[in-house]
Design an enzyme around this catalytic site. Structure first.
Site, short mmCIF file in Angstrom:
data_model
loop_
_atom_site.label_atom_id
_atom_site.label_comp_id
_atom_site.label_asym_id
_atom_site.label_seq_id
_atom_site.Cartn_x
_atom_site.Cartn_y
_atom_site.Cartn_z
N GLU A 82 -99.21 -45.59 -41.19
CA GLU A 82 -98.10 -44.79 -41.72
C GLU A 82 -97.16 -44.56 -40.55
OE1 GLU A 82 -97.84 -44.07 -44.77
OE2 GLU A 82 -99.90 -44.29 -45.49
N LYS A 84 -109.05 -39.27 -33.37
CA LYS A 84 -108.40 -39.10 -32.07
C LYS A 84 -107.07 -38.41 -32.37
CE LYS A 84 -105.58 -40.14 -29.31
NZ LYS A 84 -104.63 -39.14 -28.68
N GLU A 130 -85.25 -43.39 -35.48
CA GLU A 130 -85.90 -42.15 -35.92
C GLU A 130 -85.78 -41.12 -34.80
OE1 GLU A 130 -90.26 -42.19 -36.51
OE2 GLU A 130 -89.82 -41.14 -38.38
N CYS A 133 -91.92 -37.60 -41.09
CA CYS A 133 -91.53 -39.01 -41.10
C CYS A 133 -90.68 -39.38 -42.31
CB CYS A 133 -92.77 -39.88 -41.03
SG CYS A 133 -94.06 -39.32 -42.14
#
Ligand code: NAP
Ligand code: MG
Length: 505
Positions: A260, A185, A395, A294
């Site tokens: 992750e 997906k 983040e 990331c």
């Protein structure tokens, strides 16, 4: 920039075929460099999730892939990598027009990563210990004891938009190598390359139904996969927020998960750092792919004695980064992925200013004929940042560097670890012995010393703390895509030689 991009239509890819959705509904994929619609993609409902899962399940149970030998499967993986090379130009184009990744990044790094990932996973799978026979253990009586590795079954991969194909392949390659069926997906911003990849896999000889792609909103399609009882594992890369929800949702059927998630990586600059290496390295570490990585080094923790010099040199070199059309080979930094992401980043920049950080360069949406229609942000550096500011804690996933000051090594390490994240970290110093000592104290899954963004398929990648669960890549990645079974075979026909019977009789 061209304004005549053709709008392509993409159905789902299920059971080896382009599969329309019964509702006929689609969603738009937008080129973030131009804000034009470049594709219309089928919007799946739970009905299509059901179809994809049933196909993946029956394909798995049929044994057409799961029962093949490791060598037969490895051959298909190698053929898959060859086909990716053949179709490289189209793959790069689809990735560029949806993710905004530069041609330089896609052709110079991503394609190679896809190919190596398949080739090296195939090699790992050929050398994998599928069956291990244990030494004799007298207390059990004469017996043979084997540890057997079997495929899990149906894997669902839910992937993000920053490296759409690479992060999908980190799940597809090990899942296929071990004989599983997989449903991917992709992120709704960037589904095109993944759909194309599934078609290429068929061309490479992968049986239909082994690798399926289903597109649509994460909140419905993603969630249905995560809660489906016929899905055995979820492999996810994305935000920590959605990662938490997936872990919770997966508990209903006690699914295996690998996650992750986000990062807010510290890069410590010691007073003896070689700035000739460190300045370009730090900027590469934070502005590569417009900061949408990331493991980017977003918190730069710089020693007092060189703080102003480092900030000045970073700003000077940042001015040389060419922001522009990702399809132009001269471009170093393309757009961010979407209007929404651009607005999120701009609001983080606002918050930095409000909380009293000093804006050194950038800080705005980029302007100019090449970028005016897209979602481009100037590479941005804040000095005078303290670790309690929002720009140091959350983040941002954009081209924003926060430069923090420290005076003692203990303080630098404390700042580095003062975060919920633990994906990566780094140290810039001429003293690699000292740097290695500091590396042992940083709570993160990857540490770079005098470098950044360096990956290899045989080194594990994943997070400490709230950056994730499990690891991708690495020598043991295949374990994550297998079940483990202990088979005990009694090798005696004499009850007198079965000591355990004495416990009852
Ligand atoms: P996200 O929401 O975590 O999306 C990642 C994937 O999860 C997409 O395929 C998404 O589908 C799907 N998803 C969303 N909600 C879901 C749910 N409830 N259940 C199952 N799947 C779901 O990430 P984002 O919103 O695109 O980006 C937000 C932030 O995440 C970024 O600003 C960044 O901080 C972080 N991020 C991290 C990484 C990383 O590599 N660790 C990558 C991308 C983003 P849809 O696209 O259809 O929503
Ligand atoms: Mg989201």
């Amino acid at each position: 920039m061209s304004t005549e991009t053709m709008v392509q239509q993409f159905p789902l890819f299920i059971n080896g075929q382009w599969t329309p959705v019964s509702s006929g509904e689609t969603f738009d994929v937008i080129n973030p460099a131009t804000s034009e619609v470049v594709a219309k993609v089928a919007k799946a409902s739970t009905q299509e999730v059901e179809l994809a899962v049933q196909n993946a399940r029956s394909t798995f149970d049929s044994g057409v892939w799961s029962q093949k030998t490791a060598a037969e499967r490895a051959q298909v993986l190698i053929q898959f990598s060859n086909k990716i090379v053949e179709h490289a130009q189209e793959i790069i184009y689809l990735e560029a027009i949806s993710s905004g990744g530069t041609i330089r990044k896609l052709a110079g790094a991503d394609i190679q990563q896809l190919v190596l990932s398949l080739q090296q996973t195939a090699a790992l799978a050929l050398n994998y210990q599928y069956v291990e026979t244990l030494p004799v253990f007298d207390a059990l009586g004469a017996s043979r004891n084997q540890i057997v590795r079997e495929p899990l079954g149906v894997v669902a991969a839910i992937t993000p938009w920053n490296f759409p194909l690479v992060l999908a392949m980190w799940k597809i390659a090990p899942a296929l190598a071990m004989g599983n069926s997989i449903i991917v997906k992709p992120a709704s911003n960037t589904p095109l390359g993944t759909l194309k990849l599934a078609e290429i896999a068929i061309e490479a000889g992968l049986p239909p139904g082994v690798f399926n792609v289903i597109t649509g909103p994460g909140s419905t399609v993603g969630d249905s996969l995560v809660t489906h009882k016929e899905v055995d594992k979820v492999a996810f890369t994305g935000s920590t927020e959605v990662g938490r929800s997936i872990m919770k949702q997966a508990s209903g059927t006690v699914k295996k998960v690998t996650l992750e998630l986000g990062g807010k990586a510290p890069a410590i600059v010691l007073p003896d750092a070689d700035l000739e290496l460190a300045i370009p390295g730090i900027l590469f570490g934070v502005f590569f792919h417009s900061g949408q990585v990331c493991e980017s080094g977003t918190r730069l923790i710089v020693h007092d004695s060189i703080y102003e010099e480092v900030v000045e040199k970073l700003a000077a070199m940042t001015a040389t980064i060419k922001v522009g059309n990702p399809l132009d080979l001269a471009t170093g930094m393309g757009p961010v992925v979407s209007k929404q992401q651009m607005e999120t980043i701009l609001s983080y920049i606002e918050s930095g200013i409000e909380e009293g950080a000093r804006l050194v360069c950038g800080g705005k949406r980029a302007t100019g004929p090449e970028v005016d229609n897209g979602y481009f942000i100037e590479p941005t550096i804040f000095a005078g940042v303290t670790n309690d500011m929002k720009i140091a804690r959350e983040e941002i996933f954009g081209p924003v560097l926060s430069v923090i000051r420290y005076s003692t090594e203990e303080e630098a390490i404390a700042i580095a670890n003062d975060t919920i994240y633990g994906l990566s970290g780094g140290i810039w110093s001429r003293d690699v012995v000292k740097a290695n000592k500091i590396a042992t104290k940083i709570k993160a899954g990857t540490i770079w010393i005098n470098d950044w963004h360096m990956f290899r398929n045989d080194a594990p990648f994943g997070g400490y703390k709230q950056s994730g669960v499990g690891r991708e890549l690495g020598k043991n990645v295949l374990d994550e895509y297998t079940e483990v079974k202990h088979v005990h075979t009694a090798l005696t026909s004499e009850n007198s030689q079965r000591p355990a019977l004495g416990l009852l009789f």
